[in-house]
Design a protein around this motif. Sequence first.
Motif, PDB file in Angstrom:
ATOM      1  N   MET A  32       0.925  -1.206   0.203  1.00 13.93           N
ATOM      2  CA  MET A  32       0.241  -0.117  -0.105  1.00 13.93           C
ATOM      3  C   MET A  32       0.567   1.682   0.250  1.00 13.93           C
ATOM      4  N   ALA A  33       0.319   2.046  -0.869  1.00 14.08           N
ATOM      5  CA  ALA A  33       1.154   3.419  -1.270  1.00 14.08           C
ATOM      6  C   ALA A  33       1.408   4.497   0.181  1.00 14.08           C
ATOM      7  N   ARG A  34       2.462   4.942   0.416  1.00 20.78           N
ATOM      8  CA  ARG A  34       2.081   5.944   1.478  1.00 20.78           C
ATOM      9  C   ARG A  34       1.431   7.388   1.307  1.00 20.78           C
ATOM     10  N   PRO A  35       0.423   8.226   2.059  1.00 18.88           N
ATOM     11  CA  PRO A  35      -0.664   9.763   1.312  1.00 18.88           C
ATOM     12  C   PRO A  35       0.350  10.858   1.722  1.00 18.88           C
ATOM     13  N   THR A  36       0.585  10.895  -0.148  1.00 16.15           N
ATOM     14  CA  THR A  36       1.481  12.171   0.525  1.00 16.15           C
ATOM     15  C   THR A  36       0.868  13.507   1.225  1.00 16.15           C
ATOM     16  N   THR A  37       2.176  13.941   2.000  1.00 15.78           N
ATOM     17  CA  THR A  37       2.247  14.768   2.897  1.00 15.78           C
ATOM     18  C   THR A  37       2.134  16.023   3.024  1.00 15.78           C
ATOM     19  N   ILE A  38       2.099  16.350   1.111  1.00 18.47           N
ATOM     20  CA  ILE A  38       1.718  17.582   1.191  1.00 18.47           C
ATOM     21  C   ILE A  38       1.264  17.659  -0.925  1.00 18.47           C
ATOM     22  N   ASP A  39       0.540  18.160  -1.270  1.00 16.25           N
ATOM     23  CA  ASP A  39      -0.098  18.085  -2.705  1.00 16.25           C
ATOM     24  C   ASP A  39       0.783  19.024  -3.217  1.00 16.25           C
ATOM     25  N   ASN A  40       0.647  18.216  -4.994  1.00 20.78           N
ATOM     26  CA  ASN A  40       1.078  19.338  -6.115  1.00 20.78           C
ATOM     27  C   ASN A  40       1.138  20.666  -5.712  1.00 20.78           C
ATOM     28  N   PRO A  41       0.619  21.452  -5.729  1.00 20.02           N
ATOM     29  CA  PRO A  41       0.375  22.591  -5.870  1.00 20.02           C
ATOM     30  C   PRO A  41       0.887  23.532  -5.516  1.00 20.02           C
ATOM     31  N   GLU A  42       0.733  22.758  -4.073  1.00 18.91           N
ATOM     32  CA  GLU A  42       1.430  23.516  -2.184  1.00 18.91           C
ATOM     33  C   GLU A  42       2.937  23.470  -2.027  1.00 18.91           C
ATOM     34  N   LEU A  43       3.502  21.972  -2.636  1.00 19.41           N
ATOM     35  CA  LEU A  43       4.583  21.588  -2.446  1.00 19.41           C
ATOM     36  C   LEU A  43       5.580  22.500  -3.674  1.00 19.41           C
ATOM     37  N   LEU A  44       5.050  22.894  -4.993  1.00 17.69           N
ATOM     38  CA  LEU A  44       5.229  23.664  -5.921  1.00 17.69           C
ATOM     39  C   LEU A  44       5.524  25.552  -5.443  1.00 17.69           C
ATOM     40  N   GLU A  45       4.605  25.483  -4.764  1.00 19.73           N
ATOM     41  CA  GLU A  45       4.922  27.274  -3.611  1.00 19.73           C
ATOM     42  C   GLU A  45       5.790  27.345  -3.244  1.00 19.73           C
ATOM     43  N   ARG A  46       5.998  25.913  -2.838  1.00 19.54           N
ATOM     44  CA  ARG A  46       7.108  26.052  -1.370  1.00 19.54           C
ATOM     45  C   ARG A  46       8.175  25.977  -1.978  1.00 19.54           C
ATOM     46  N   LEU A  47       8.855  25.581  -2.787  1.00 22.13           N
ATOM     47  CA  LEU A  47       9.906  24.919  -3.443  1.00 22.13           C
ATOM     48  C   LEU A  47      10.268  26.523  -4.674  1.00 22.13           C
ATOM     49  N   SER A  48       9.409  27.138  -4.857  1.00 26.63           N
ATOM     50  CA  SER A  48       8.838  28.681  -5.364  1.00 26.63           C
ATOM     51  C   SER A  48       9.301  29.311  -4.785  1.00 26.63           C
TER      52      SER A  48
ATOM     53  N   SER B 282      19.198  25.008  -1.782  1.00 26.53           N
ATOM     54  CA  SER B 282      19.962  23.235  -1.788  1.00 26.53           C
ATOM     55  C   SER B 282      19.014  22.755  -1.015  1.00 26.53           C
ATOM     56  N   ILE B 283      20.005  21.280  -1.934  1.00 28.95           N
ATOM     57  CA  ILE B 283      18.422  20.644  -1.318  1.00 28.95           C
ATOM     58  C   ILE B 283      18.101  20.302   0.658  1.00 28.95           C
ATOM     59  N   ALA B 284      18.884  20.654   1.366  1.00 29.49           N
ATOM     60  CA  ALA B 284      18.394  20.255   2.463  1.00 29.49           C
ATOM     61  C   ALA B 284      17.315  22.199   2.774  1.00 29.49           C
ATOM     62  N   MET B 285      17.851  23.127   2.563  1.00 28.92           N
ATOM     63  CA  MET B 285      16.887  24.598   2.104  1.00 28.92           C
ATOM     64  C   MET B 285      15.216  23.764   1.589  1.00 28.92           C
ATOM     65  N   LEU B 286      15.438  23.160   0.451  1.00 34.00           N
ATOM     66  CA  LEU B 286      14.549  22.818  -0.373  1.00 34.00           C
ATOM     67  C   LEU B 286      13.067  21.357   0.323  1.00 34.00           C
ATOM     68  N   SER B 287      14.103  20.853   1.467  1.00 34.90           N
ATOM     69  CA  SER B 287      13.573  19.787   1.493  1.00 34.90           C
ATOM     70  C   SER B 287      12.867  20.284   2.986  1.00 34.90           C
ATOM     71  N   GLU B 288      13.612  21.440   4.161  1.00 37.51           N
ATOM     72  CA  GLU B 288      12.840  21.924   5.255  1.00 37.51           C
ATOM     73  C   GLU B 288      11.908  23.010   4.384  1.00 37.51           C
ATOM     74  N   ALA B 289      11.809  23.381   3.616  1.00 36.44           N
ATOM     75  CA  ALA B 289      11.087  24.260   3.022  1.00 36.44           C
ATOM     76  C   ALA B 289       9.729  23.715   2.949  1.00 36.44           C
ATOM     77  N   THR B 290       9.953  22.201   2.447  1.00 35.69           N
ATOM     78  CA  THR B 290       8.426  21.580   2.031  1.00 35.69           C
ATOM     79  C   THR B 290       8.020  20.260   3.264  1.00 35.69           C
ATOM     80  N   GLY B 291       8.954  20.150   3.811  1.00 38.83           N
ATOM     81  CA  GLY B 291       8.508  19.333   4.444  1.00 38.83           C
ATOM     82  C   GLY B 291       8.599  18.386   4.716  1.00 38.83           C
TER      83      GLY B 291
END
Length: 192
Positions: A1-17, A29-38
């Motif tokens: 069974m797949a793990r549920p997404t913790t953040i939807d795509n529009p919110e994910l892209l907004e945080r990356l942006s 950095s990947i660390a920054m992107l990880s922190e911003a998206t959770g």
Amino acid sequence: MARPTTIDNPELLERLSGVFRDVGYEGASIAMLSEATGLKRASLYHRFPDGKEQMAKEVLTGAQNWLSENIFQPLASSAPAKERVALLVDKLEALYSGGSQACILNMLSAAHIHEGPFTAQIRQIFEAFIDALEKVARDAGLDRKTARKRAEQTVAMLQGSLVLARGMGTTEPFVAFLKSLPVMLLERSYAG
């Protein structure tokens, strides 16, 4: 069974942006992107197998789609030119948070004048923006050459006002640009 997404795509892209707008492509950095998206690194790489470049490309494509829907298409409508430009001013004010938000196109541009991974797409977006502005200026009665020049100046002044606002730590250059935009783009008597 797949793990549920913790953040939807529009919110994910907004945080990356947000990260790319704040520090640019090279600074993100990947660390920054990880922190911003959770999301943990592994989750980010699961979602974006090609890494940071894929993240930035998807953010840029999202920005391009937003600009097309909210700016380019309305500028091409049959509404009076002044109404279209008033809507443009409102959309730019919202997009750039009154001048406190950097332009994603600028922040994803290559650091030097050379081809970067996003150069072609950024060029395409700027050309579409200039074409849309030229059309509305021509609809306001300006000749083709003047309309094209004004459209290019408008985009240059938009970008410059955002860079100046960021560098000076005040939104005033952007606010002044928005105030002058209708006259600069549409008025025959403008001598800029």
